[in-house]
Design an enzyme around this catalytic site. Structure first.
Site, mmCIF file in Angstrom:
data_model
loop_
_atom_site.group_PDB
_atom_site.id
_atom_site.type_symbol
_atom_site.label_atom_id
_atom_site.label_comp_id
_atom_site.label_asym_id
_atom_site.label_seq_id
_atom_site.Cartn_x
_atom_site.Cartn_y
_atom_site.Cartn_z
ATOM 1 N N CYS A 244 68.167 24.562 50.868
ATOM 2 C CA CYS A 244 68.147 23.486 51.629
ATOM 3 C C CYS A 244 69.287 23.219 52.361
ATOM 4 C CB CYS A 244 67.971 22.349 50.854
ATOM 5 S SG CYS A 244 67.299 20.669 51.395
ATOM 6 N N ASP B 63 70.541 15.260 44.557
ATOM 7 C CA ASP B 63 69.959 14.242 44.887
ATOM 8 C C ASP B 63 70.508 13.126 43.705
ATOM 9 O OD1 ASP B 63 68.819 13.752 47.844
ATOM 10 O OD2 ASP B 63 68.160 15.771 46.827
#
Ligand code: RUB
Length: 300
Positions: free
Chosen positions: A125, A194
């Site tokens: 990512c 996250d």
């Protein structure tokens, strides 16, 4: 209204990555608080709460944003009037943003020490924290290569590849499903976060947990770079970290009738697949997350 505009941009994925989302959300909340036309303290607090709820709702899997929004609301608790509450809100948001910046600097300082010349680093990512570490190590003269996944369905891996290639770092870009084939070339997997939960699990971009399992199988170190602001104290109380479900059209724009699309944005990597977490407090074991959450509370 800035909070409304920013919440929409976050929802439309025009703002991505935990840090960028937290920064944009806090700046918006602060701007609206500073410009509020509320005459009474109750009305000001109601407005602040509504804006914070709207921003938090734009991305459910983002404790760095949620924690910051809470800090700003708590900061207004002792204010005796609107003007004082406005000042307290703006100041608290500024303090949180500055602390996030300082934390990132420290993480880069610590993380760079883990990148040696000759290494191959695997990443998934786009994490602004991970790229900052890699760019920092390169600037320090370390010479290494990176393998990075494209990261379906939205290809954030391309952002990583572009940023690294621009700096001259050799990057090999692969499809997500090639991760196992390339894992034995890697010395270190480095990803962002996250959220980190009370049990020391990592919540990060979908596919992270498969990469961690593959790294575990290959006995390759699996490291996470993240501020403790992303540790989610709500998970201490038993709340599971919510996993955002994104639009089916990201996966297949017009699927044939009878085909159901599932598109979770994040997945959960268990603590036993994580070698360590690089935080502003230094390198820690994932099992230390709960202690840090307890010590910090909302005094972030
Ligand atoms: C981004 C993602 C990143 C973390 C950390 O997902 O999973 O690894 O947010 O990023 P999305 P950072 O693009 O769907 O938001 O280190 O920049 O906070």
């Amino acid at each position: 209204m800035e909070s409304k505009r920013v919440a929409l941009r976050i929802r439309q994925l025009r703002i991505q990555g935990a840090r960028n989302i937290a920064r944009a959300g806090l700046e918006a909340l602060s701007k609206d608080a500073g410009r509020s036309k509320a005459k009474a303290l109750g009305a000001f607090r109601k407005e602040l709460m509504a804006n914070a709820a709207m921003l938090a709702g734009a991305r459910p899997t983002e404790p760095a944003l949620r924690n910051g929004l809470l800090v700003v609301q708590v900061a207004t608790a002792k204010a005796g009037g609107v003007a004082e509450a406005k000042r307290a809100a703006v100041k608290a948001a500024g303090r949180y943003l500055a602390a996030m910046e300082a934390a990132k600097k420290k993480i880069v300082e610590v993380g760079v020490k883990r990148i040696a010349s000759g290494m191959t680093v695997f990443t998934h990512c786009h994490s602004s924290t991970v790229t900052a570490i890699l760019l920092g190590a390169w600037k320090k003269g370390r010479r290494f290569r990176v393998i990075n996944t494209e990261t379906r369905p939205n290809y954030q891996g391309r952002i990583t590849a572009v940023e690294l290639a621009r700096a001259g770092i050799p990057v090999t870009h692969i499809v997500d499903s090639a991760a196992r084939r390339f894992m034995n070339q890697a010395d270190l997997v480095l990803v962002g976060a996250d959220a980190v939960t009370a049990e020391g699990s990592l919540v990060n971009k979908i596919g992270t947990s498969q990469i961690a399992a593959i790294a575990h199988e290959a006995r390759t170190e699996f490291a996470v770079a993240c501020e403790t602001f992303k540790f989610d104290p709500l998970t201490l109380g038993g709340a599971p970290e919510p996993i955002e479900e994104r639009k089916p059209s990201e996966v297949w724009e017009r699927p044939p009738r009878g085909v159901k699309i599932a598109n979770p944005a994040f997945d959960v990597t268990p603590a036993e697949h994580i070698s360590y977490i690089i935080t502003e407090d230094g390198v820690i074991a994932p099992q230390e997350a709960a202690r840090i959450m307890r010590e910090r509370g909302v005094n972030l």
